[in-house]
Design a protein around this motif. Structure first.
Motif, PDB file in Angstrom:
ATOM      1  N   UNK A   1       0.972  -1.162  -0.126  1.00 40.90           N
ATOM      2  CA  UNK A   1      -0.016  -0.045   0.016  1.00 40.90           C
ATOM      3  C   UNK A   1       0.894   0.970   0.118  1.00 40.90           C
ATOM      4  N   UNK A   2       1.717   1.359   0.849  1.00 42.59           N
ATOM      5  CA  UNK A   2       2.815   2.419   1.013  1.00 42.59           C
ATOM      6  C   UNK A   2       3.666   2.467  -0.358  1.00 42.59           C
ATOM      7  N   UNK A   3       4.048   1.437  -0.889  1.00 39.91           N
ATOM      8  CA  UNK A   3       4.727   1.626  -2.133  1.00 39.91           C
ATOM      9  C   UNK A   3       3.991   2.063  -3.390  1.00 39.91           C
ATOM     10  N   UNK A   4       2.779   1.774  -3.201  1.00 41.82           N
ATOM     11  CA  UNK A   4       1.759   2.167  -4.436  1.00 41.82           C
ATOM     12  C   UNK A   4       1.384   3.738  -4.161  1.00 41.82           C
ATOM     13  N   UNK A   5       1.500   4.156  -3.027  1.00 40.41           N
ATOM     14  CA  UNK A   5       1.375   5.795  -2.611  1.00 40.41           C
ATOM     15  C   UNK A   5       2.678   6.369  -3.204  1.00 40.41           C
ATOM     16  N   UNK A   6       3.726   5.922  -2.549  1.00 37.45           N
ATOM     17  CA  UNK A   6       5.004   6.590  -3.357  1.00 37.45           C
ATOM     18  C   UNK A   6       5.196   6.297  -4.695  1.00 37.45           C
ATOM     19  N   UNK A   7       4.621   5.078  -5.343  1.00 38.59           N
ATOM     20  CA  UNK A   7       4.759   5.252  -6.714  1.00 38.59           C
ATOM     21  C   UNK A   7       4.154   6.399  -7.666  1.00 38.59           C
ATOM     22  N   UNK A   8       2.806   6.708  -6.994  1.00 36.50           N
ATOM     23  CA  UNK A   8       2.024   7.629  -7.620  1.00 36.50           C
ATOM     24  C   UNK A   8       2.654   8.997  -7.606  1.00 36.50           C
ATOM     25  N   UNK A   9       3.310   9.161  -6.382  1.00 34.55           N
ATOM     26  CA  UNK A   9       4.146  10.565  -6.178  1.00 34.55           C
ATOM     27  C   UNK A   9       5.337  10.285  -7.302  1.00 34.55           C
ATOM     28  N   UNK A  10       6.246   9.441  -7.176  1.00 41.02           N
ATOM     29  CA  UNK A  10       7.230   9.367  -8.078  1.00 41.02           C
ATOM     30  C   UNK A  10       7.032   9.584  -9.617  1.00 41.02           C
ATOM     31  N   UNK A  11       5.747   8.853  -9.930  1.00 39.96           N
ATOM     32  CA  UNK A  11       5.516   8.963 -11.423  1.00 39.96           C
ATOM     33  C   UNK A  11       5.034  10.271 -11.900  1.00 39.96           C
ATOM     34  N   UNK A  12       4.322  10.934 -10.603  1.00 37.27           N
ATOM     35  CA  UNK A  12       3.674  12.179 -11.310  1.00 37.27           C
ATOM     36  C   UNK A  12       5.027  13.156 -11.207  1.00 37.27           C
ATOM     37  N   UNK A  13       5.989  12.939 -10.444  1.00 40.29           N
ATOM     38  CA  UNK A  13       7.077  13.815 -10.479  1.00 40.29           C
ATOM     39  C   UNK A  13       7.862  13.662 -11.783  1.00 40.29           C
ATOM     40  N   UNK A  14       7.944  12.245 -12.191  1.00 35.78           N
ATOM     41  CA  UNK A  14       8.719  11.925 -13.395  1.00 35.78           C
ATOM     42  C   UNK A  14       7.822  12.615 -14.641  1.00 35.78           C
ATOM     43  N   UNK A  15       6.526  12.507 -14.526  1.00 32.28           N
ATOM     44  CA  UNK A  15       5.769  12.921 -15.674  1.00 32.28           C
ATOM     45  C   UNK A  15       5.571  14.654 -15.755  1.00 32.28           C
TER      46      UNK A  15
END
Ligand code: LRH
Ligand code: MN
Length: 412
Positions: A282-296
């Motif tokens: 769950x935490x990983x999925x949250x961090x992933x959404x943030x990192x993907x947003x920052x990449x995009x």
């Protein structure tokens, strides 16, 4: 960045060969700061009682001392969140003490948490209370808290309200929303130019019929109403069982309204268990959404990563060290997601391959790279082992045992 021999570790599996990009992990760890809650070091319990720990912190000095231990061992916890009534008994008058302790222990005051739920006058709410005198008193405390924040150099005023009701028909929910909007607007206008107010939502507890700020949408609308310095705070424990928290996070990011997190974990309700102890993915999925947003977007999301836990059974400082190292591991794994490849698979609706991008990163053992990062920063490779060998726990147990033994444990 082209992987070369120095910053990658190669792995070949039957289906995929992939490399661990150590530099990506180190870059991610370099920008992750985690704020600790002062109350996470104190003796806390449930309504059915409190199990006292002889080494628990109860003074603000002890809370700074314990937070500094975790920061010195992990290198990523430079701030400690303070709760006004629990840590600054004299309000603005406590600011000089806090500044002295901050200098003494090398940890800065972080988000300032007003408390408009403990006092008897708040039985029927604070900013949402039908009694205008109570609303006025609540607003005064919130504005004092903004001054405390300015005094200790903190940016964020972190707001959580217990306001709500226990029985149908006993509260006018639309009227209470108007009072909240009014009060939060006045607080917003009281903030210093660089300050933020973070609005935390919670679906229930201690109110069990309705809570005035019950979900992300209500917090978002109130933050919008209040003004540009208002943002939404996501406490991971404040969601219904089946809610998709990372979707809420992705929407708040898209709205540029995500101000911060209170990380913890839960099996049932707002259990405030240690982060990643029940559902690390769950935490990983949250961090992933943030990192993907920052990449995009190519921009760093302006988020306060904070912990909000109460360690009723686990040894408090060890639980905090465990939490921070877990957060580093899960953030490092999220940093390994190949965003280009994922975006391509999403565009082509290649479901298996897209999901595998996340699974591959999540199943990567990032601990060797984290140990290397710690070494490079002169930090202990194993903070928990270093803490246990430091003798700090024995020292504070001797110092605090007597005082803690005298504390009240019962609920009623
Ligand atoms: C409420 C909450 C809030 C804090 C409190 C200690 O459940 O999450 O953030 O003030 O815990
Ligand atoms: Mn919280």
């Amino acid at each position: 960045m082209e992987p070369n021999r120095t910053n990658v570790i190669r792995f070949a599996s039957s289906m995929y060969s992939y490399t661990i990009n150590v530099e990506k992990i180190h870059n991610a760890l370099n920008c992750l700061e985690i704020e600790l809650p002062s109350w996470g070091f104190a003796n806390t319990g449930t309504r059915f009682g409190k199990f006292l720990q002889p080494a628990a912190a109860s003074t603000i000095e002890e809370k700074f001392s314990d937070a500094a231990q975790v920061h010195n061992l992990t290198g990523v916890c430079p701030t400690v969140a303070l709760h006004v009534l629990w840590d600054l008994p004299y309000g603005v008058g406590s600011v000089p003490d806090v500044k002295k302790l901050s200098a003494q222990f090398g940890v800065r005051p972080g988000s300032i948490n007003p408390n408009v739920f403990q006092d008897q006058i708040y039985k029927h709410g604070s900013l949402g209370n039908p009694d205008p005198c109570v609303r006025k008193a609540a607003l005064a405390h919130l504005q004092d808290s903004a001054e405390i924040a300015a005094g200790v150099g903190s940016r964020d005023i972190s707001l959580w309200f217990t306001d709500g009701s226990n029985y149908p028909g006993t509260a006018n929910m639309r009227q209470r929303r108007k009072w909240f909007s009014e009060g939060l607007g006045k607080l917003h206008d009281h903030l210093a130019p660089d300050q933020r107010m973070l609005i935390e939502y919670k679906p229930f507890e201690p109110a069990f019929y309705h809570t005035d700020i019950a979900d992300w949408g209500m917090a978002l609308l109130l933050a919008r109403d209040a003004g540009p310095k208002a943002r939404v705070l996501v406490d991971t424990g404040h969601h219904y069982q089946a809610q998709n928290i990372e979707q809420i996070v992705s929407w708040l990011l898209d709205e540029d309204m995500l101000g911060g997190f209170h990380f913890n974990d839960r099996r049932y309700a707002d259990d405030d268990l240690t982060m990643g102890s029940i559902d690390p993915y769950q935490v990983f999925r949250i961090f992933h959404e943030i990192r993907h947003f920052e990449w995009e977007t190519g921009k760093r999301a302006d988020i306060a990563y904070m912990v909000d836990q109460s360690h009723n059974l686990k040894a408090k400082i060890e639980a905090m060290i465990q939490t921070v190292t877990t957060a580093q591991e899960l953030y490092a794994k999220a940093a390994l997601v190949d965003h280009e490849r994922l975006a391509e698979y999403q565009r082509r609706s290649e479901l298996i391959d897209a999901e595998t991008c996340l699974k591959e990163a999540f199943s990567t053992d990032v601990r060797p790279a984290i140990r290397e990062w710690a070494r490079s920063r002169g930090l202990p490779e194993d903070p928990m082992k270093a803490f246990r060998e430091s003798g700090y726990l024995d020292r504070i147990t001797t110092e605090r045992r007597e005082r803690n033994a005298a504390a009240v444990t019962s609920y009623a």
